[in-house]
Design a protein around this motif. Structure first.
Motif, short mmCIF file in Angstrom:
data_model
loop_
_atom_site.label_atom_id
_atom_site.label_comp_id
_atom_site.label_asym_id
_atom_site.label_seq_id
_atom_site.Cartn_x
_atom_site.Cartn_y
_atom_site.Cartn_z
N GLN A 1 -4.76 -2.79 -37.59
CA GLN A 1 -5.98 -3.59 -37.57
C GLN A 1 -6.96 -3.13 -36.49
OE1 GLN A 1 -3.76 -7.34 -37.01
NE2 GLN A 1 -4.69 -8.05 -38.92
N GLN A 2 -6.63 -2.10 -35.77
CA GLN A 2 -7.47 -1.66 -34.66
C GLN A 2 -8.35 -0.48 -35.07
OE1 GLN A 2 -4.91 -0.84 -31.34
NE2 GLN A 2 -3.96 -2.86 -31.37
N LEU A 3 -9.59 -0.52 -34.59
CA LEU A 3 -10.54 0.54 -34.91
C LEU A 3 -10.06 1.89 -34.38
CD1 LEU A 3 -13.26 1.26 -36.18
CD2 LEU A 3 -14.34 0.77 -33.98
N GLY A 4 -9.40 1.86 -33.22
CA GLY A 4 -8.90 3.11 -32.65
C GLY A 4 -7.91 3.81 -33.57
N LYS A 5 -7.07 3.02 -34.24
CA LYS A 5 -6.11 3.59 -35.18
C LYS A 5 -6.83 4.22 -36.36
CE LYS A 5 -2.07 4.18 -37.24
NZ LYS A 5 -1.13 5.22 -36.78
N PHE A 6 -7.84 3.52 -36.86
CA PHE A 6 -8.62 4.05 -37.97
C PHE A 6 -9.31 5.36 -37.57
CE2 PHE A 6 -12.53 4.51 -40.39
CZ PHE A 6 -12.11 4.27 -41.69
N ASP A 7 -9.94 5.35 -36.38
CA ASP A 7 -10.65 6.54 -35.92
C ASP A 7 -9.70 7.72 -35.73
OD1 ASP A 7 -13.01 5.17 -35.95
OD2 ASP A 7 -13.08 4.80 -33.78
N SER A 8 -8.48 7.45 -35.24
CA SER A 8 -7.54 8.54 -34.98
C SER A 8 -7.08 9.22 -36.26
CB SER A 8 -6.32 8.00 -34.22
OG SER A 8 -5.52 7.17 -35.06
N GLU A 9 -7.20 8.52 -37.38
CA GLU A 9 -6.74 9.11 -38.64
C GLU A 9 -7.88 9.62 -39.51
OE1 GLU A 9 -4.06 6.66 -40.78
OE2 GLU A 9 -2.63 6.47 -39.13
N PHE A 10 -9.01 8.92 -39.50
CA PHE A 10 -10.07 9.26 -40.45
C PHE A 10 -11.35 9.76 -39.80
CE2 PHE A 10 -7.39 6.19 -42.70
CZ PHE A 10 -7.06 6.95 -43.81
N ARG A 11 -11.41 9.78 -38.48
CA ARG A 11 -12.58 10.32 -37.80
C ARG A 11 -12.14 11.29 -36.70
NH1 ARG A 11 -15.50 4.46 -37.17
NH2 ARG A 11 -16.37 4.31 -39.26
N ALA A 12 -11.11 12.04 -36.97
CA ALA A 12 -10.55 12.92 -35.95
C ALA A 12 -10.54 14.37 -36.40
CB ALA A 12 -9.13 12.45 -35.60
N ASP A 13 -11.41 14.72 -37.35
CA ASP A 13 -11.52 16.11 -37.81
C ASP A 13 -10.19 16.67 -38.29
OD1 ASP A 13 -14.24 16.24 -37.27
OD2 ASP A 13 -13.90 16.80 -35.19
N LYS A 14 -9.42 15.86 -38.99
CA LYS A 14 -8.12 16.33 -39.48
C LYS A 14 -8.24 17.15 -40.76
CE LYS A 14 -5.28 12.72 -37.37
NZ LYS A 14 -4.54 13.64 -36.50
N GLY A 15 -9.34 16.96 -41.49
CA GLY A 15 -9.52 17.75 -42.70
C GLY A 15 -8.38 17.58 -43.68
N TYR A 16 -7.74 18.70 -44.02
CA TYR A 16 -6.62 18.67 -44.96
C TYR A 16 -5.43 17.88 -44.43
CZ TYR A 16 -7.72 21.94 -48.75
OH TYR A 16 -8.21 22.53 -49.88
N HIS A 17 -5.31 17.77 -43.12
CA HIS A 17 -4.09 17.24 -42.52
C HIS A 17 -4.16 15.73 -42.35
CE1 HIS A 17 -3.35 21.42 -42.00
NE2 HIS A 17 -4.32 21.56 -41.14
N GLN A 18 -4.67 15.04 -43.35
CA GLN A 18 -4.80 13.60 -43.30
C GLN A 18 -3.41 12.96 -43.40
OE1 GLN A 18 -8.26 12.98 -43.11
NE2 GLN A 18 -7.43 11.18 -42.15
N PRO A 19 -3.08 12.02 -42.52
CA PRO A 19 -1.74 11.42 -42.58
C PRO A 19 -1.61 10.44 -43.74
CG PRO A 19 -3.05 10.38 -40.88
CD PRO A 19 -3.87 11.53 -41.39
N ALA A 20 -0.41 10.30 -44.24
CA ALA A 20 -0.10 9.27 -45.23
C ALA A 20 0.38 8.06 -44.44
CB ALA A 20 0.97 9.77 -46.19
N SER A 21 -0.49 7.08 -44.27
CA SER A 21 -0.18 5.97 -43.38
C SER A 21 -0.39 4.64 -44.07
CB SER A 21 -1.09 6.05 -42.14
OG SER A 21 -2.42 5.73 -42.50
N ALA A 22 -0.17 3.57 -43.30
CA ALA A 22 -0.37 2.23 -43.84
C ALA A 22 -1.82 2.01 -44.23
CB ALA A 22 0.06 1.19 -42.81
N LEU A 23 -2.76 2.62 -43.51
CA LEU A 23 -4.17 2.46 -43.84
C LEU A 23 -4.46 2.97 -45.25
CD1 LEU A 23 -5.89 3.51 -40.50
CD2 LEU A 23 -5.85 1.24 -41.50
N ALA A 24 -3.89 4.11 -45.58
CA ALA A 24 -4.11 4.66 -46.91
C ALA A 24 -3.40 3.81 -47.97
CB ALA A 24 -3.61 6.10 -46.97
N SER A 25 -2.22 3.31 -47.64
CA SER A 25 -1.43 2.58 -48.64
C SER A 25 -2.07 1.26 -49.05
CB SER A 25 -0.02 2.33 -48.11
OG SER A 25 -0.05 1.44 -47.01
N VAL A 26 -2.84 0.65 -48.15
CA VAL A 26 -3.49 -0.62 -48.49
C VAL A 26 -4.95 -0.43 -48.85
CG1 VAL A 26 -1.92 -1.98 -47.07
CG2 VAL A 26 -4.04 -1.12 -46.06
N GLY A 27 -5.37 0.81 -48.99
CA GLY A 27 -6.73 1.08 -49.43
C GLY A 27 -7.77 1.03 -48.33
N VAL A 28 -7.36 0.95 -47.07
CA VAL A 28 -8.32 0.95 -45.97
C VAL A 28 -8.46 2.39 -45.49
CG1 VAL A 28 -8.91 0.02 -43.70
CG2 VAL A 28 -7.57 -1.35 -45.30
#
Length: 462
Positions: free
Chosen positions: A429-456
């Protein structure tokens, strides 16, 4: 070999069964190192499939040498190479020149894996193209495109017709190439007309999802193109996505003197302010030419259907490409021949829908050619309006009350710390968690996380 004077060669095994043991043994006899690259990773096995067969063949050759007899050619210990096994293309990741160089540097002792282990430490397995402790990659990132090539990268949104535009461009350029070959014919030993232009075009693998950012790549060259990967060195970027800078960097990899054509109906001064401040110095230092094109405006004038307005926008960028690139000048193609070639392709693609559809697409293409506008560089410290967002406003009038918001951190809206008695939020639920996964220049290396599983998850990632 040409750049580093390296003594290297390659073997491509076309038939796996029956495995050509004797041929492989003779080919590898006396070699120092052998790198086996496979598009798989069998973690529970001793080696990947091809690596197992090669290692088995070499061991049988050693046994034949020791016993003095065997079913395969004998191989002494001094003649037996060291075997390195690597995995590429995992999860359909791109396989690039720097990955091949990284494998070579690792095997020859010039590079360690991400975990710090090197060949001298006994490590013999590695990966390329993925974020992994065993990953290797060279610092050299050569283009390897032929001299005289023009490399193009599209930035668009799934459902906006980018792939259709890319295919049309490839076929149009191909038809021009055929005309060039016929105008100055050369023939091979069998009497066939030799091509003077070569085209390679493909979308970014797996990214064509409606509403999501995606890419398309096209290269045209005077000789065969031997690179089959996403283009990190480009001459022209056609950015159909007006918000591209909010989730990626369309300027990445643009060659010195290259062009960016960007969807924008803003005045030139405002368009410069839409470029993030931290990219402007790169633009100036590398003489990148920035063009703007009101593609949506052009498409809306050509059709009343909203779905076609999105899909026809790409046609305007097709016209812009021929205006800003050197293709027409390089090959002496006059405007009449150019428009005739494009009309021929549109009739082939859209003719079944009637002449009106063909004509409207031609109109959009011509408008793109004519209305693409180069902007002048502004100041490096000009206002940064790249977020494409307006500042939040307080409602007008005494009847409205805007409560302060914890952690908003916006200058013109009051904020306060979260109450001490408020329970800590879960990481998801924290913005920092979201930023670390989707605003961290990961490109192809996007993690499969709870954020993705619930559509966030973000619509576009860097």
């Amino acid at each position: 070999r040409d750049q580093r004077n390296a003594k290297v060669g390659s073997i491509h095994i076309n038939v796996i069964r029956p495995f050509p043991e004797a041929t492989v043994i003779e080919a590898l006899r006396g070699k120092k190192n052998v790198i086996v690259l496979e598009r798989t990773d069998e973690g529970m096995a001793g080696d990947n499939p091809l690596g197992r067969d090669i290692r088995t063949a070499l061991n049988k050759a050693l046994e034949a040498h020791k016993a003095g007899v065997g079913t395969v050619p004998p191989l002494s210990l001094e003649e037996t190479p060291r075997l390195f096994n690597g995995s590429y293309g995992i999860g359909s990741r791109d396989f690039r020149p720097e990955h091949t160089l990284g494998a070579y540097e690792f095997a020859t002792g010039g590079l360690a894996r991400s975990d710090g282990r090197a060949a001298a430490d006994g490590a013999s397995y590695f990966t390329v193209g993925i974020d992994h402790p065993y990953a290797v990659i060279s610092k050299d990132t050569p283009s390897l495109l032929p001299a005289g090539a023009i490399a193009v990268r599209f930035h668009s949104i799934g459902g906006w017709g980018m792939i259709t535009t890319g295919k049309n461009m490839g076929e149009i350029v191909g038809s021009f190439g055929h005309d060039i070959s016929k105008a100055n014919p050369d023939y091979d030993e069998e009497g066939r007309l030799m091509e003077k232009l070569f085209i390679m075009a493909n979308p970014k693998y797996g990214s064509e999802k409606k509403g999501s950012p995606t890419n398309y790549y096209l290269t045209v060259a005077p000789e065969r193109i031997r690179v089959n990967c996403e283009l990190n060195h480009v001459d022209v970027v056609l950015c159909c996505d007006p918000k591209a800078f909010t989730h990626t960097n369309p300027l990445a990899g643009v060659n010195r003197g290259g062009c960016l054509v960007w969807e924008s109906s803003d005045p030139p001064e405002t368009a410069w302010e839409r470029i993030p401040a931290h990219y402007r110095e790169f633009v100036k230092e590398n003489n990148i030419r920035i063009f703007i094109l009101p593609g949506f405006e052009i498409a809306k004038a050509a059709t009343d259907r909203p779905d076609l307005q999105l899909r026809m926008q790409g046609n305007s960028f097709l016209g812009a490409f021929f205006r800003v690139s050197t293709f027409l000048q390089d090959h002496g193609i006059e405007k009449e021949q150019y428009e005739k070639g494009i009309r021929k392709q549109y009739e082939k693609k859209f003719g079944r829908f009637g002449e009106a559809v063909v004509e409207s697409n031609m109109t959009v293409m011509k408008e793109g050619f004519n209305r693409v506008t180069e902007i002048k560089y502004g100041e490096l410290d000009a206002q940064d309006r790249s977020s494409m967002r307006l500042d939040p406003l307080t409602p007008i009038g005494e009847s409205y009350t805007l409560l302060p918001t914890a952690g908003l951190e916006v200058d013109n809206v009051s904020t306060h710390e979260a109450p001490a008695e408020q329970a800590a939020k879960a990481p998801v639920q924290q913005l920092g968690k979201f930023d670390s996964e989707f605003r961290a220049d990961k490109g192809y290396h996007q993690p499969a996380s709870a954020l993705a599983s619930v559509g966030v998850m973000a619509a576009g990632t860097g």
